[in-house]
Design an enzyme around this catalytic site. Structure first.
Site, PDB file in Angstrom:
ATOM      1  N   TRP A  39       0.871  -1.182   0.000  1.00 59.36           N
ATOM      2  CA  TRP A  39       0.000   0.000   0.000  1.00 59.36           C
ATOM      3  C   TRP A  39       0.904   1.226   0.000  1.00 59.36           C
ATOM      4  CZ3 TRP A  39      -4.432  -0.729   4.189  1.00 59.36           C
ATOM      5  CH2 TRP A  39      -5.184  -1.858   3.867  1.00 59.36           C
ATOM      6  N   ARG A  43       1.751   9.771  -6.989  1.00 61.94           N
ATOM      7  CA  ARG A  43       0.832  10.631  -7.747  1.00 61.94           C
ATOM      8  C   ARG A  43       0.341   9.930  -9.016  1.00 61.94           C
ATOM      9  NH1 ARG A  43       5.755  14.497  -9.648  1.00 61.94           N
ATOM     10  NH2 ARG A  43       5.744  13.970 -11.858  1.00 61.94           N
ATOM     11  N   GLN A  60      10.932   2.576  -5.509  1.00 60.60           N
ATOM     12  CA  GLN A  60       9.793   2.462  -4.595  1.00 60.60           C
ATOM     13  C   GLN A  60       9.191   1.060  -4.703  1.00 60.60           C
ATOM     14  OE1 GLN A  60       9.971   4.840  -2.611  1.00 60.60           O
ATOM     15  NE2 GLN A  60       8.623   6.520  -3.115  1.00 60.60           N
ATOM     16  N   HIS A  61       8.453   0.657  -3.685  1.00 62.38           N
ATOM     17  CA  HIS A  61       7.922  -0.712  -3.698  1.00 62.38           C
ATOM     18  C   HIS A  61       6.990  -0.950  -4.882  1.00 62.38           C
ATOM     19  CE1 HIS A  61       8.899  -1.046   0.865  1.00 62.38           C
ATOM     20  NE2 HIS A  61       9.963  -1.138   0.093  1.00 62.38           N
ATOM     21  N   GLU A 103       1.784  -3.070   4.479  1.00 62.03           N
ATOM     22  CA  GLU A 103       1.392  -1.892   5.255  1.00 62.03           C
ATOM     23  C   GLU A 103       0.150  -2.192   6.104  1.00 62.03           C
ATOM     24  OE1 GLU A 103       2.693  -1.683   2.247  1.00 62.03           O
ATOM     25  OE2 GLU A 103       4.315  -0.222   2.491  1.00 62.03           O
ATOM     26  N   GLU A 152       6.171  19.869  -7.238  1.00 64.65           N
ATOM     27  CA  GLU A 152       6.820  18.889  -6.362  1.00 64.65           C
ATOM     28  C   GLU A 152       6.792  19.309  -4.895  1.00 64.65           C
ATOM     29  OE1 GLU A 152       8.012  16.007  -6.572  1.00 64.65           O
ATOM     30  OE2 GLU A 152       8.349  15.573  -8.688  1.00 64.65           O
TER      31      GLU A 152
HETATM   32  C1  LIG Z   1       1.284  13.328  -0.285  1.00 63.29           C
HETATM   33  C2  LIG Z   1       2.379  12.402  -0.722  1.00 63.29           C
HETATM   34  C3  LIG Z   1       2.671  12.290  -2.073  1.00 63.29           C
HETATM   35  C4  LIG Z   1       3.663  11.426  -2.509  1.00 63.29           C
HETATM   36  N1  LIG Z   1       3.903  11.307  -3.847  1.00 63.29           N
HETATM   37  C5  LIG Z   1       4.811  10.407  -4.285  1.00 63.29           C
HETATM   38  C6  LIG Z   1       5.001  10.189  -5.677  1.00 63.29           C
HETATM   39  O1  LIG Z   1       4.365  10.796  -6.534  1.00 63.29           O
HETATM   40  N2  LIG Z   1       5.914   9.262  -6.062  1.00 63.29           N
HETATM   41  C7  LIG Z   1       6.639   8.550  -5.155  1.00 63.29           C
HETATM   42  O2  LIG Z   1       7.449   7.724  -5.559  1.00 63.29           O
HETATM   43  N3  LIG Z   1       6.484   8.746  -3.816  1.00 63.29           N
HETATM   44  C8  LIG Z   1       5.582   9.640  -3.371  1.00 63.29           C
HETATM   45  N4  LIG Z   1       5.410   9.845  -2.029  1.00 63.29           N
HETATM   46  C9  LIG Z   1       6.294   9.156  -1.080  1.00 63.29           C
HETATM   47  C10 LIG Z   1       5.871   7.719  -0.903  1.00 63.29           C
HETATM   48  O3  LIG Z   1       4.526   7.624  -0.502  1.00 63.29           O
HETATM   49  C11 LIG Z   1       6.756   7.072   0.173  1.00 63.29           C
HETATM   50  O4  LIG Z   1       8.098   7.056  -0.296  1.00 63.29           O
HETATM   51  C12 LIG Z   1       6.308   5.680   0.539  1.00 63.29           C
HETATM   52  O5  LIG Z   1       7.252   5.132   1.444  1.00 63.29           O
HETATM   53  C13 LIG Z   1       6.203   4.770  -0.667  1.00 63.29           C
HETATM   54  O6  LIG Z   1       5.702   3.510  -0.273  1.00 63.29           O
HETATM   55  P1  LIG Z   1       6.618   2.196  -0.271  1.00 63.29           P
HETATM   56  O7  LIG Z   1       7.595   2.409   0.882  1.00 63.29           O
HETATM   57  O8  LIG Z   1       5.670   1.107  -0.039  1.00 63.29           O
HETATM   58  O9  LIG Z   1       7.336   2.178  -1.580  1.00 63.29           O
HETATM   59  C14 LIG Z   1       4.409  10.684  -1.565  1.00 63.29           C
HETATM   60  C15 LIG Z   1       4.114  10.786  -0.208  1.00 63.29           C
HETATM   61  C16 LIG Z   1       3.102  11.628   0.215  1.00 63.29           C
HETATM   62  C17 LIG Z   1       2.792  11.684   1.690  1.00 63.29           C
HETATM   63 MN   LIG Z   2       5.908  -0.704   1.132  1.00 61.63          MN
END
Ligand SMILES: Cc1cc2nc3c(=O)[nH]c(=O)nc-3n(C[C@H](O)[C@H](O)[C@H](O)COP(=O)(O)O)c2cc1C
Ligand SMILES: [Mn+2]
Length: 209
Positions: A39, A43, A60-61, A103, A152
């Site tokens: 989870w 964007r 990212q995951h 998550e 951003e």
């Molecule tokens: C409001 C918000 C917007 C985000 N937008 C992005 C995004 O567009 N791309 C991205 O890679 N991470 C984005 N992030 C960061 C990821 O949610 C964060 O790195 C998260 O750990 C990703 O999940 P994962 O650890 O399961 O990969 C955003 C976080 C927030 C709170």
């Molecule tokens: Mn994760």
């Protein structure tokens, strides 16, 4: 089924490449072997009545799982769901917990009880029962659609647009008069900064791995 074009999705920053359907919702994806359900927030831009396009960062995951789909089931794009809504779910979706950890389990452990979930309509995935809107579909196995730019979290406009995978919209379910939460990234401090900073190691554990 209500179509995505009928939802009043705001235009967040004046130079964005489009209207961003997902800024605060959770993207739910599963590995091909079904052992890891991730989870996360990333964007996603609305393209037209049937398509969105999401920024899939390889580290990212969601990017790791998307790559597994390319390797293991070349013919099939990866399923995803997106659901704006539910504060606890959004919080943990925005922070990096380790790879291969769900998550949902993390939230359940913190809360002391499982996250209530319901079955998605068209996919073999569970979604939080508190979701306001659930969008189900499949992600292209290629980066076949232009995404961005987008304002951003550093408070600047991103580096133009890039080719990213299409999110094909297949099923939408929602509550009556659903709420469509947003986080409009901008100059610090907005939700992207506070939430990310709450995560393990200040939010950068996975990105630096
Ligand atoms: C409001 C918000 C917007 C985000 N937008 C992005 C995004 O567009 N791309 C991205 O890679 N991470 C984005 N992030 C960061 C990821 O949610 C964060 O790195 C998260 O750990 C990703 O999940 P994962 O650890 O399961 O990969 C955003 C976080 C927030 C709170
Ligand atoms: Mn994760």
């Amino acid at each position: 089924m209500r179509r995505i074009l009928t939802f009043p999705i705001p235009f967040a920053h004046d130079k964005d490449g489009g209207r961003y359907a997902n800024t605060w919702g959770t993207l739910i994806v599963k590995t091909p072997d079904g052992k890891w359900v991730n989870w996360s927030i990333a964007r996603v831009m609305r393209v037209d009545g049937k398509r969105m396009v999401g920024l899939i960062v390889p580290s990212q995951h969601i990017g790791q799982i998307w790559t597994m789909q390319i390797i293991h089931i070349v013919e099939e794009p990866s399923p995803y769901t997106s659901l704006p809504g539910s504060a606890g779910v959004s919080c943990v979706s925005g922070i990096p917990i380790p790879a291969n950890a769900d998550e949902a389990d993390y939230i359940g452990t913190l809360a002391g009880e499982p996250v209530p979930v319901v079955k998605a309509i068209s996919l073999d995935l569970d979604v939080p029962a508190t979701a306001e809107i659930v969008i189900e579909g499949h992600v292209s196995i290629e980066r076949d659609c232009q995404e961005g730019p987008y304002g951003e979290y550093g408070g600047y406009l991103g580096e133009g647009s890039s080719a990213q995978p299409t999110f094909h919209v297949e099923t939408i379910t929602h509550r009556d008069d659903p709420i469509w939460p947003m986080s409009i990234t901008g100059r610090p401090t907005d939700e992207s900064h506070t939430l990310w900073a709450m995560g393990p190691k200040g939010g950068c554990a996975d990105l630096s791995a």
